[in-house]
Each structure stands twice: as structure tokens, then as C-alpha cells.
Design a protein around this motif. Structure first.
Motif, PDB file in Angstrom:
ATOM      1  N   GLU A 222      75.889  53.749   6.833  1.00 13.35           N
ATOM      2  CA  GLU A 222      74.650  54.358   6.329  1.00 13.35           C
ATOM      3  C   GLU A 222      73.915  55.097   7.434  1.00 13.35           C
ATOM      4  OE1 GLU A 222      70.511  52.977   4.102  1.00 13.35           O
ATOM      5  OE2 GLU A 222      72.079  51.505   4.583  1.00 13.35           O
ATOM      6  N   GLN A 223      73.907  54.526   8.631  1.00 11.16           N
ATOM      7  CA  GLN A 223      73.270  55.209   9.754  1.00 11.16           C
ATOM      8  C   GLN A 223      74.009  56.497  10.106  1.00 11.16           C
ATOM      9  OE1 GLN A 223      73.143  52.344  12.933  1.00 11.16           O
ATOM     10  NE2 GLN A 223      71.078  51.651  12.385  1.00 11.16           N
ATOM     11  N   MET A 224      75.319  56.485  10.066  1.00  9.32           N
ATOM     12  CA  MET A 224      76.077  57.680  10.401  1.00  9.32           C
ATOM     13  C   MET A 224      75.878  58.793   9.364  1.00  9.32           C
ATOM     14  SD  MET A 224      77.694  57.181  13.284  1.00  9.32           S
ATOM     15  CE  MET A 224      76.179  56.337  13.770  1.00  9.32           C
ATOM     16  N   ARG A 225      75.752  58.412   8.102  1.00 12.56           N
ATOM     17  CA  ARG A 225      75.585  59.415   7.052  1.00 12.56           C
ATOM     18  C   ARG A 225      74.173  59.994   7.007  1.00 12.56           C
ATOM     19  NH1 ARG A 225      78.841  56.288   2.146  1.00 12.56           N
ATOM     20  NH2 ARG A 225      80.960  56.893   2.824  1.00 12.56           N
ATOM     21  N   SER A 226      73.211  59.225   7.483  1.00  8.20           N
ATOM     22  CA  SER A 226      71.825  59.699   7.449  1.00  8.20           C
ATOM     23  C   SER A 226      71.373  60.334   8.746  1.00  8.20           C
ATOM     24  CB  SER A 226      70.892  58.527   7.126  1.00  8.20           C
ATOM     25  OG  SER A 226      70.982  57.514   8.126  1.00  8.20           O
ATOM     26  N   ARG A 227      72.253  60.465   9.743  1.00  8.37           N
ATOM     27  CA  ARG A 227      71.861  61.058  11.013  1.00  8.37           C
ATOM     28  C   ARG A 227      71.698  62.565  10.858  1.00  8.37           C
ATOM     29  NH1 ARG A 227      77.423  60.803  14.627  1.00  8.37           N
ATOM     30  NH2 ARG A 227      78.788  61.820  13.101  1.00  8.37           N
ATOM     31  N   LYS A 228      70.955  63.129  11.774  1.00  9.74           N
ATOM     32  CA  LYS A 228      70.691  64.568  11.753  1.00  9.74           C
ATOM     33  C   LYS A 228      71.586  65.253  12.785  1.00  9.74           C
ATOM     34  CE  LYS A 228      67.053  67.968  12.502  1.00  9.74           C
ATOM     35  NZ  LYS A 228      65.628  68.177  12.886  1.00  9.74           N
ATOM     36  N   VAL A 229      72.302  66.267  12.328  1.00  6.25           N
ATOM     37  CA  VAL A 229      73.167  67.043  13.187  1.00  6.25           C
ATOM     38  C   VAL A 229      72.393  68.298  13.597  1.00  6.25           C
ATOM     39  CG1 VAL A 229      75.374  68.219  13.442  1.00  6.25           C
ATOM     40  CG2 VAL A 229      75.199  66.178  12.029  1.00  6.25           C
ATOM     41  N   ILE A 230      72.156  68.421  14.889  1.00  5.66           N
ATOM     42  CA  ILE A 230      71.318  69.521  15.403  1.00  5.66           C
ATOM     43  C   ILE A 230      72.106  70.825  15.307  1.00  5.66           C
ATOM     44  CG2 ILE A 230      70.027  70.346  17.424  1.00  5.66           C
ATOM     45  CD1 ILE A 230      69.762  67.482  18.305  1.00  5.66           C
ATOM     46  N   ASN A 231      71.406  71.911  14.969  1.00  8.73           N
ATOM     47  CA  ASN A 231      71.963  73.262  14.854  1.00  8.73           C
ATOM     48  C   ASN A 231      73.042  73.349  13.765  1.00  8.73           C
ATOM     49  OD1 ASN A 231      70.304  74.127  16.956  1.00  8.73           O
ATOM     50  ND2 ASN A 231      71.863  73.613  18.510  1.00  8.73           N
ATOM     51  N   SER A 232      72.894  72.543  12.726  1.00 10.30           N
ATOM     52  CA  SER A 232      73.848  72.604  11.615  1.00 10.30           C
ATOM     53  C   SER A 232      73.271  73.448  10.493  1.00 10.30           C
ATOM     54  CB  SER A 232      74.149  71.196  11.108  1.00 10.30           C
ATOM     55  OG  SER A 232      72.986  70.582  10.600  1.00 10.30           O
ATOM     56  N   LEU A 233      74.083  73.724   9.489  1.00  8.05           N
ATOM     57  CA  LEU A 233      73.633  74.533   8.352  1.00  8.05           C
ATOM     58  C   LEU A 233      72.688  73.745   7.466  1.00  8.05           C
ATOM     59  CD1 LEU A 233      76.988  76.276   7.429  1.00  8.05           C
ATOM     60  CD2 LEU A 233      75.091  77.184   8.759  1.00  8.05           C
TER      61      LEU A 233
END
Length: 233
Positions: A222-233
């Protein structure tokens, strides 16, 4: 260097008048002075513990009595409760200041008794082979007696350690002589111990409830799926 110091002390004794020498001898043979409470104070002792009459701690900043806010919680007046509300649990806060023990070492003992019942904590502390365990045990016993006498706790065994932590106290710096005329610095550390006893039975899990490997995996996913990927679409 030691020869020079010895010669200087001999010259100082030769230059001292006979009346001053007799006065110094009489003061050395006289009994120790008494402090404000009537207890004898040994001025030749360099022990820094506050409770053992150490001259260094007694003459250092007499107006500083340690932390005071922790004991103010015992004077808190709570508003009356409604008939349908759950009864508020009684509690008592107690502390011991300026213990001649390192706060880093005392932390292990304070964390060890956290979340235990009073009887279990006292029983376990009897087998802890550390100097700070004696101060922790005495502080818990004093808090237990305060809870019965001042805070209307009916059964002294119906208490558990809700909070137990350590604070940094006074630090005296001294000098340690090394070879070849060099010296090093030594620190005499003190600590404050704080404890809060609460009425009732201790919880089953004081810290986070243990999870199964499947639950840990789901939490990580759940933590991995809710993380924010910087400079993503």
C-alpha cells in the motif's frame, strides 16, 4: 614537572606564617560543617551525586532544582464527568532529578519497565544488574505510595507504568592526567528520571500490535502504490 610542583608546595608552606598554619591544621581536624538541613557536608568529597551530599553538586547553582513541570500534572483539576462517560483513570507523576548516572545507560532501564504493571516492574528490577535500576525502583515505589495516599487509589497493585523516560541532567567537566604532561577531559553526567503510573491493568500491546508477514506485505504494498513519483505524468 612533579618535582617543580613539589618544590612550589614546600616553598608555600615555608612562606606561610605559623598562625595561618595552626589555623589550617585546626580547621582540618575540626568536624565537618552542617548544611541548611542539618546534615554534615564533607567539603573534601568531590562526589557529584545530589543525594549523597557531594560537595561539588551542593555548591553548584543552588537555585536550580531541576525540572518542575512534570510534577505540576499532579495538581491538574479535571471537570466533573457525565454519568454516561467512562470513569477517568487516576494517575500520578513522579520524578527523581540529578541522578549520578549517564542518561544513555538509564534509557535502557526506563524503556524496559515501560508498559508493565507495578508489581511486575518491581520484580524485574530486582534482577537488573545495573546501578540505575536501584533509582528506578525507588522512584516507582515512591510514586506508588503517593498514588495511594494522595490520589485516592484504592489498591496499590492496580497500577501500571504508563510513561517512563529519561532526561539529561547536569554535566560536570573534569580533567584526567595523561602521560608526558598531557591531559584529557572527562564528563560526570547526571540524568533525570520521570515516571507516570496509571490506575488499571496494562494494555496487552503497549507499542504497535505485532503483524503477520502477510499483513506486513500488504502494508508495504500500500505504501509503494501510494507513493509520489516526482516528474511523472
Amino acid at each position: 614537572m612533579h618535582t617543580v610542583i613539589r618544590q612550589m608546595s614546600q616553598l608555600r608552606l615555608q612562606a606561610m606564617p605559623s598562625s595561618a598554619l595552626l589555623k589550617a591544621t585546626a580547621s582540618a581536624s575540626a568536624p565537618s560543617a552542617l548544611d541548611h538541613s542539618g546534615a554534615p557536608v564533607n567539603h573534601h568529597s568531590l562526589h557529584t551525586a545530589a543525594g549523597s551530599g557531594g560537595a561539588l553538586c551542593a555548591s553548584w547553582n543552588k537555585h536550580n532544582n531541576g525540572p518542575r513541570k512534570w510534577l505540576v500534572y499532579n495538581k491538574t483539576v479535571h471537570p466533573p464527568q457525565q454519568p454516561d462517560e467512562e470513569p477517568r483513570k487516576a494517575y500520578v507523576c513522579h520524578m527523581r532529578s540529578n541522578i549520578k548516572y549517564s542518561p544513555d545507560k538509564m534509557w535502557y532501564i526506563a524503556a524496559f519497565v515501560r508498559g508493565m504493571s507495578v508489581d511486575e516492574a518491581l520484580k524485574q528490577l530486582n534482577f537488573v544488574l545495573k546501578k540505575g535500576a536501584t533509582d528506578v525502583k525507588e522512584t516507582i515505589l515512591e510514586a506508588q505510595e503517593m498514588a495511594v495516599q494522595r490520589h485516592n487509589v484504592e489498591y496499590k497493585s492496580n497500577l501500571w507504568v504508563a510513561e517512563s523516560f529519561v532526561g539529561k541532567g547536569r554535566v560536570f567537566k573534569g580533567m584526567r592526567r595523561h602521560a608526558r604532561g598531557r591531559f584529557g577531559q572527562v564528563e560526570y553526567k547526571h540524568c533525570h528520571y520521570f515516571v507516570r503510573l496509571e490506575e488499571g491493568q496494562p494494555p496487552e500491546h503497549y507499542y504497535q500490535e505485532p503483524q503477520t508477514p502477510e499483513q506486513q506485505y500488504e502494508h508495504w504494498l500500500e505504501q509503494m502504490r501510494s507513493r509520489k513519483v516526482i516528474n511523472s505524468l
